[in-house]
Design a protein around this motif. Structure first.
Motif, PDB file in Angstrom:
ATOM      1  N   ILE A  14       0.834  -1.203   0.000  1.00 15.78           N
ATOM      2  CA  ILE A  14       0.000   0.000   0.000  1.00 15.78           C
ATOM      3  C   ILE A  14       0.867   1.250   0.000  1.00 15.78           C
ATOM      4  CG2 ILE A  14      -1.561   1.357   1.460  1.00 15.78           C
ATOM      5  CD1 ILE A  14      -2.933  -1.270   2.221  1.00 15.78           C
ATOM      6  N   ALA A  15       1.903   1.259   0.821  1.00 14.68           N
ATOM      7  CA  ALA A  15       2.796   2.415   0.856  1.00 14.68           C
ATOM      8  C   ALA A  15       3.483   2.642  -0.484  1.00 14.68           C
ATOM      9  CB  ALA A  15       3.839   2.228   1.962  1.00 14.68           C
ATOM     10  N   PHE A  16       3.801   1.571  -1.167  1.00 10.15           N
ATOM     11  CA  PHE A  16       4.467   1.703  -2.471  1.00 10.15           C
ATOM     12  C   PHE A  16       3.478   2.085  -3.574  1.00 10.15           C
ATOM     13  CE2 PHE A  16       6.540   0.294  -6.342  1.00 10.15           C
ATOM     14  CZ  PHE A  16       7.842   0.698  -6.145  1.00 10.15           C
ATOM     15  N   LEU A  17       2.284   1.520  -3.542  1.00 12.87           N
ATOM     16  CA  LEU A  17       1.291   1.787  -4.589  1.00 12.87           C
ATOM     17  C   LEU A  17       0.844   3.237  -4.603  1.00 12.87           C
ATOM     18  CD1 LEU A  17      -0.917  -1.420  -4.500  1.00 12.87           C
ATOM     19  CD2 LEU A  17       0.029  -0.383  -6.559  1.00 12.87           C
ATOM     20  N   ARG A  18       0.860   3.890  -3.469  1.00  9.09           N
ATOM     21  CA  ARG A  18       0.444   5.284  -3.417  1.00  9.09           C
ATOM     22  C   ARG A  18       1.380   6.208  -4.180  1.00  9.09           C
ATOM     23  NH1 ARG A  18      -1.376   5.438   2.986  1.00  9.09           N
ATOM     24  NH2 ARG A  18      -3.514   4.672   2.647  1.00  9.09           N
ATOM     25  N   SER A  19       2.577   5.739  -4.476  1.00 12.07           N
ATOM     26  CA  SER A  19       3.527   6.544  -5.238  1.00 12.07           C
ATOM     27  C   SER A  19       3.392   6.353  -6.745  1.00 12.07           C
ATOM     28  CB  SER A  19       4.964   6.194  -4.813  1.00 12.07           C
ATOM     29  OG  SER A  19       5.274   4.853  -5.165  1.00 12.07           O
ATOM     30  N   ILE A  20       2.573   5.409  -7.183  1.00 12.08           N
ATOM     31  CA  ILE A  20       2.391   5.153  -8.615  1.00 12.08           C
ATOM     32  C   ILE A  20       1.251   6.021  -9.130  1.00 12.08           C
ATOM     33  CG2 ILE A  20       1.814   3.406 -10.347  1.00 12.08           C
ATOM     34  CD1 ILE A  20       3.033   1.304  -8.543  1.00 12.08           C
TER      35      ILE A  20
END
Length: 304
Positions: A187-193
């Protein structure tokens, strides 16, 4: 007063012609950032001893005879290394069968963790405006604080009822148990896409599944490596779940079968440490192969 061009020539003799390009001065990069922090280096060297010293102790004990292992502090290197300890431990633990059982649980757990956690995280991030998915995020966060011993007995009962008292059941529990932590990383990584990538794919006629599989999941490679290595270590080194869930002793994993070196009144330390090293070798190889992606994935998910 006016001056002629010939009178200016002596003054301009050291200057370049007007149409000649001036040489570009290239400044050296500031090398201040490359200075060695000796205090931090010394601290890291001391911290590395917490890994190197036990590893040396394990190797030293694995090469000793039972008499040598029972005497002394254990740090003395054996004069005549007993390499046959590895072959004896290989036979006594039935290493090929235990290795295949452990590898099966680990591979299924890693693949299942990547698939399940990434899809759960994708659904939550892209539907954050809906109350159900926000509550799901809170549920996953709160599930991390539930002690595992609280649910171990119900899990044993349920796996026995559904016929999952085998390595497949252990892998399934690993996947379900790791969804909370792994999904939060994704989730933390997907928010940057940026969502514009998905909108472009949808304009080309891609479905939600095609967008996730062909656009989003390849972008999750750094975080997938991080989640994969965590899932690998948790599954490969797990002792409690296989011991309590797997009913057939022939299907037990490496951490469980190593118990046979520990009796009620004595312990064969030489063979035990030899078996520990053989179980440790695959973990070291996987970690050395994937360690460059671990910190990059964690930092990208935390910073962006």
């Amino acid at each position: 007063m006016t001056t002629s061009l010939t009178e200016l020539r002596p003054k301009l003799k050291n200057t370049a012609p007007l149409d000649t390009p001036r040489p570009i001065k290239i400044r050296r990069a500031n090398r201040e950032g490359f200075k060695i922090n000796w205090w931090m280096t010394a601290l890291m060297l001391v911290a590395s001893l917490t890994i190197l010293v036990p590893l040396y102790f394990t190797i030293s004990m694995a090469l000793k005879s039972p008499e040598q292992a029972a005497s002394g502090t254990g740090f003395a290197w054996p004069a005549n290394p007993h390499w046959e300890n590895f072959s004896q431990a290989f036979v006594m633990t039935n290493y090929p069968a235990a290795f295949m059982s452990t590898a099966f649980i680990t591979v299924v757990s890693v693949l299942g963790a990547l698939a399940a956690s990434s899809m759960v995280a994708y659904a939550i991030v892209r539907n954050w405006d809906r109350k159900f998915f926000r509550l799901s995020y809170i549920y996953l966060l709160s599930a991390m604080f539930v002690p595992f011993p609280v649910v171990i007995l119900p899990l044993i009962k349920q796996t026995a009822m559904f016929g999952l008292d085998n390595p497949l059941g252990v892998a399934f529990i690993h996947i379900v148990g790791g969804i909370s932590f792994n999904s939060l990383l994704f989730i933390a990584f997907l928010r940057s896409i940026p969502i514009e990538l998905e909108e472009a794919a949808r304009l080309d006629g891609a479905s939600t599944w095609q967008t996730f599989r062909k656009v989003i999941f390849p972008l999750l490679a750094p975080m997938s490596a991080t989640v994969g290595i965590f899932a690998f270590l948790g599954s490969w080194n797990d002792f409690l779940l296989p011991q309590m869930l797997i009913a057939d002793p022939a299907l037990q994993t490496l951490p469980v079968v190593q118990q046979l070196f520990q009796g009620q009144f004595n312990t064969n330390y030489s063979l035990a440490f030899a078996s520990y090293l053989m179980a440790l070798a695959p973990t070291l190889l996987v970690y050395l192969f994937a360690q460059r992606w671990i910190m990059s994935g964690v930092m990208r998910g935390a910073v962006k």
